[in-house]
Scaffold this motif. Structure first.
Motif, mmCIF file in Angstrom:
data_model
loop_
_atom_site.group_PDB
_atom_site.id
_atom_site.type_symbol
_atom_site.label_atom_id
_atom_site.label_comp_id
_atom_site.label_asym_id
_atom_site.label_seq_id
_atom_site.Cartn_x
_atom_site.Cartn_y
_atom_site.Cartn_z
ATOM 1 N N ASP A 54 25.862 35.782 -36.117
ATOM 2 C CA ASP A 54 25.745 36.732 -37.226
ATOM 3 C C ASP A 54 26.550 37.998 -36.946
ATOM 4 O OD1 ASP A 54 24.937 38.100 -39.496
ATOM 5 O OD2 ASP A 54 23.001 38.683 -38.649
ATOM 6 N N GLY A 55 27.691 38.150 -37.645
ATOM 7 C CA GLY A 55 28.499 39.356 -37.541
ATOM 8 C C GLY A 55 28.974 39.650 -36.132
ATOM 9 N N LEU A 56 29.413 38.623 -35.418
ATOM 10 C CA LEU A 56 29.775 38.773 -34.006
ATOM 11 C C LEU A 56 31.187 39.336 -33.855
ATOM 12 C CD1 LEU A 56 28.563 38.141 -31.188
ATOM 13 C CD2 LEU A 56 29.831 36.000 -31.248
ATOM 14 N N SER A 57 31.302 40.446 -33.154
ATOM 15 C CA SER A 57 32.599 41.042 -32.800
ATOM 16 C C SER A 57 32.622 41.210 -31.286
ATOM 17 C CB SER A 57 32.797 42.396 -33.472
ATOM 18 O OG SER A 57 32.805 42.273 -34.879
ATOM 19 N N ALA A 58 33.779 40.963 -30.691
ATOM 20 C CA ALA A 58 33.859 41.020 -29.230
ATOM 21 C C ALA A 58 35.276 41.344 -28.798
ATOM 22 C CB ALA A 58 33.403 39.688 -28.622
ATOM 23 N N GLY A 59 35.395 41.822 -27.567
ATOM 24 C CA GLY A 59 36.717 42.132 -27.039
ATOM 25 C C GLY A 59 36.635 42.585 -25.600
ATOM 26 N N TYR A 60 37.705 43.200 -25.138
ATOM 27 C CA TYR A 60 37.829 43.615 -23.752
ATOM 28 C C TYR A 60 38.383 45.030 -23.680
ATOM 29 C CZ TYR A 60 37.848 38.496 -23.452
ATOM 30 O OH TYR A 60 37.547 37.170 -23.600
ATOM 31 N N ARG A 61 37.743 45.854 -22.831
ATOM 32 C CA ARG A 61 38.214 47.210 -22.569
ATOM 33 C C ARG A 61 38.521 47.982 -23.856
ATOM 34 N NH1 ARG A 61 40.276 43.843 -18.834
ATOM 35 N NH2 ARG A 61 42.142 43.444 -20.058
ATOM 36 N N GLY A 62 37.601 47.878 -24.807
ATOM 37 C CA GLY A 62 37.728 48.619 -26.050
ATOM 38 C C GLY A 62 38.637 47.990 -27.080
ATOM 39 N N ARG A 63 39.234 46.843 -26.767
ATOM 40 C CA ARG A 63 40.120 46.172 -27.722
ATOM 41 C C ARG A 63 39.373 45.012 -28.374
ATOM 42 N NH1 ARG A 63 43.836 41.782 -27.701
ATOM 43 N NH2 ARG A 63 43.258 41.283 -25.540
ATOM 44 N N THR A 64 39.265 45.042 -29.696
ATOM 45 C CA THR A 64 38.562 43.993 -30.424
ATOM 46 C C THR A 64 39.437 42.749 -30.518
ATOM 47 O OG1 THR A 64 37.339 45.608 -31.742
ATOM 48 C CG2 THR A 64 37.462 43.365 -32.597
ATOM 49 N N VAL A 65 38.874 41.598 -30.141
ATOM 50 C CA VAL A 65 39.606 40.332 -30.169
ATOM 51 C C VAL A 65 39.115 39.449 -31.309
ATOM 52 C CG1 VAL A 65 40.191 38.242 -28.876
ATOM 53 C CG2 VAL A 65 40.077 40.449 -27.702
ATOM 54 N N VAL A 66 37.798 39.405 -31.509
ATOM 55 C CA VAL A 66 37.240 38.690 -32.662
ATOM 56 C C VAL A 66 36.361 39.659 -33.444
ATOM 57 C CG1 VAL A 66 37.315 36.387 -31.642
ATOM 58 C CG2 VAL A 66 35.311 37.800 -31.279
ATOM 59 N N SER A 67 36.383 39.523 -34.750
ATOM 60 C CA SER A 67 35.716 40.508 -35.597
ATOM 61 C C SER A 67 34.863 39.853 -36.680
ATOM 62 C CB SER A 67 36.767 41.417 -36.250
ATOM 63 O OG SER A 67 36.169 42.402 -37.058
ATOM 64 N N GLU A 68 33.597 40.245 -36.720
ATOM 65 C CA GLU A 68 32.672 39.888 -37.794
ATOM 66 C C GLU A 68 32.631 38.372 -38.066
ATOM 67 O OE1 GLU A 68 30.492 41.826 -39.438
ATOM 68 O OE2 GLU A 68 31.069 43.468 -38.099
ATOM 69 N N VAL A 69 32.452 37.594 -37.004
ATOM 70 C CA VAL A 69 32.357 36.139 -37.149
ATOM 71 C C VAL A 69 30.902 35.755 -37.415
ATOM 72 C CG1 VAL A 69 32.654 33.912 -36.019
ATOM 73 C CG2 VAL A 69 34.341 35.734 -35.658
ATOM 74 N N SER A 70 30.695 34.959 -38.440
ATOM 75 C CA SER A 70 29.361 34.447 -38.757
ATOM 76 C C SER A 70 29.457 32.942 -38.992
ATOM 77 C CB SER A 70 28.781 35.120 -40.002
ATOM 78 O OG SER A 70 28.558 36.509 -39.783
ATOM 79 N N ALA A 71 28.492 32.211 -38.450
ATOM 80 C CA ALA A 71 28.462 30.757 -38.637
ATOM 81 C C ALA A 71 27.082 30.251 -38.254
ATOM 82 C CB ALA A 71 29.527 30.066 -37.783
ATOM 83 N N GLY A 72 26.702 29.131 -38.814
ATOM 84 C CA GLY A 72 25.438 28.500 -38.474
ATOM 85 C C GLY A 72 25.652 27.045 -38.121
ATOM 86 N N ILE A 73 24.953 26.577 -37.083
ATOM 87 C CA ILE A 73 25.075 25.193 -36.647
ATOM 88 C C ILE A 73 23.681 24.606 -36.527
ATOM 89 C CG2 ILE A 73 26.078 23.624 -34.946
ATOM 90 C CD1 ILE A 73 27.018 27.195 -34.580
ATOM 91 N N GLY A 74 23.430 23.526 -37.241
ATOM 92 C CA GLY A 74 22.130 22.879 -37.176
ATOM 93 C C GLY A 74 21.956 22.075 -35.912
ATOM 94 N N SER A 75 20.738 21.714 -35.621
ATOM 95 C CA SER A 75 20.434 20.921 -34.439
ATOM 96 C C SER A 75 21.220 19.609 -34.458
ATOM 97 C CB SER A 75 18.942 20.622 -34.393
ATOM 98 O OG SER A 75 18.623 19.827 -33.281
ATOM 99 N N GLY A 76 21.917 19.328 -33.354
ATOM 100 C CA GLY A 76 22.716 18.115 -33.257
ATOM 101 C C GLY A 76 24.048 18.193 -33.963
ATOM 102 N N GLY A 77 24.408 19.351 -34.471
ATOM 103 C CA GLY A 77 25.692 19.512 -35.158
ATOM 104 C C GLY A 77 26.825 19.795 -34.188
ATOM 105 N N TRP A 78 28.051 19.687 -34.698
ATOM 106 C CA TRP A 78 29.249 19.970 -33.883
ATOM 107 C C TRP A 78 30.154 20.890 -34.688
ATOM 108 C CZ3 TRP A 78 31.795 15.870 -30.269
ATOM 109 C CH2 TRP A 78 32.855 16.455 -29.568
#
Length: 264
Positions: free
Chosen positions: A7-31
């Protein structure tokens, strides 16, 4: 069996954003297959889900925030096979795969017969039994990749995070590995989130695809919805033709630039 919610995942390194506002859902046993051009943030997204890089937003496994789990509980919930692992020099394949049982061992940290049985089964299913006593540095690149996956499988976690799991594998071992992961999700309800470089393979195995470009989600849906010539040409800057395999899954083929052919 585990569900995953990003839910709204943003991440990066040393203050630099690499991925921004990623949202997704995966059900049990899904790929869920994560695809995208080089540098699009695929590996960073997996590391953020696991909590290995600084991030904002939430990751929930079975409704529980991963950030609130103790290390041992997190290792029971999430198994991770990195693309470029740091392998201990002095360990045999068996010793290394046994590390995957650490979240399940008792207070003294001693493996049981049941733990050894799990390791033996995993080694057998990944064609590593004959290499069980070999030291890790003596393995080829593909053999090391299978050992890394074996350790993750030995955790018996409800969620598998696989970063380019077929790197360095020939087509036969790549198929065996992906078929094994596919069986695990059907037999045990294991939920899979993997980055995949080969788009045809992604279309064959993943139920849903998440296309990243520049760190943001640019397409999401079934393989048939995401793997279209227009979408791939736009985000990969490539000439693409999308064909159909006998089972109906999309086959992504590069198209050669027009030009004179050499006479034979």
């Amino acid at each position: 069996m585990s569900t995953v919610e990003i839910d709204g995942l943003s991440a990066g390194y040393r203050g630099r954003t690499v991925v921004s506002e990623v949202s997704a859902g995966i059900g049990s046993g899904g790929w869920l297959g994560v695809i995208g051009p080089n540098g699009s943030g695929k590996s960073t997204l997996l590391k953020a889900v696991l909590g290995l890089v600084e991030h904002t937003g939430r990751v929930l496994v079975d409704g529980r925030a991963v950030s609130g789990l103790r290390h041992r509980d997190r290792a029971r919930a999430l198994g991770y096979a990195p693309q470029l692992p740091q392998l201990p020099v002095g360990l045999t394949v068996t010793d290394y795969v046994l590390l995957g049982r650490s979240p399940h061992t008792g207070l003294l940290g001693r493996e049981t017969g049941a733990d050894l049985d799990v390791v033996a089964e995993v080694l057998d299913r990944l064609d590593l039994t004959r290499m069980a006593d070999r030291k890790l540095p003596t393995l080829s690149g593909g053999e090391r990749q299978r050992a890394v996956l074996a350790r993750a499988l030995a955790q018996r976690a409800g969620v598998l995070l696989l970063d380019e799991p077929t790197t360095g594998l020939d087509v036969g071992h790549a198929q065996e590995l992906l078929d094994l992961v596919d069986r695990l999700r059907h037999e045990r309800g294991t939920t899979v989130v993997s980055t995949l470089h080969d788009l045809t393979v992604a279309g064959q195995y993943a139920e849903r695809l998440l296309l990243l470009n520049g760190g943001v989600v640019t397409a999401e849906g079934t393989p048939e919805e995401v793997l279209t010539a227009d979408t791939l040409e736009k985000h990969y800057t490539a000439r693409i033709s999308v064909l159909s395999a006998p089972d109906g899954s999309p086959v992504v083929a590069p198209v050669r630039a027009a030009g004179p052919r050499q006479e034979s």
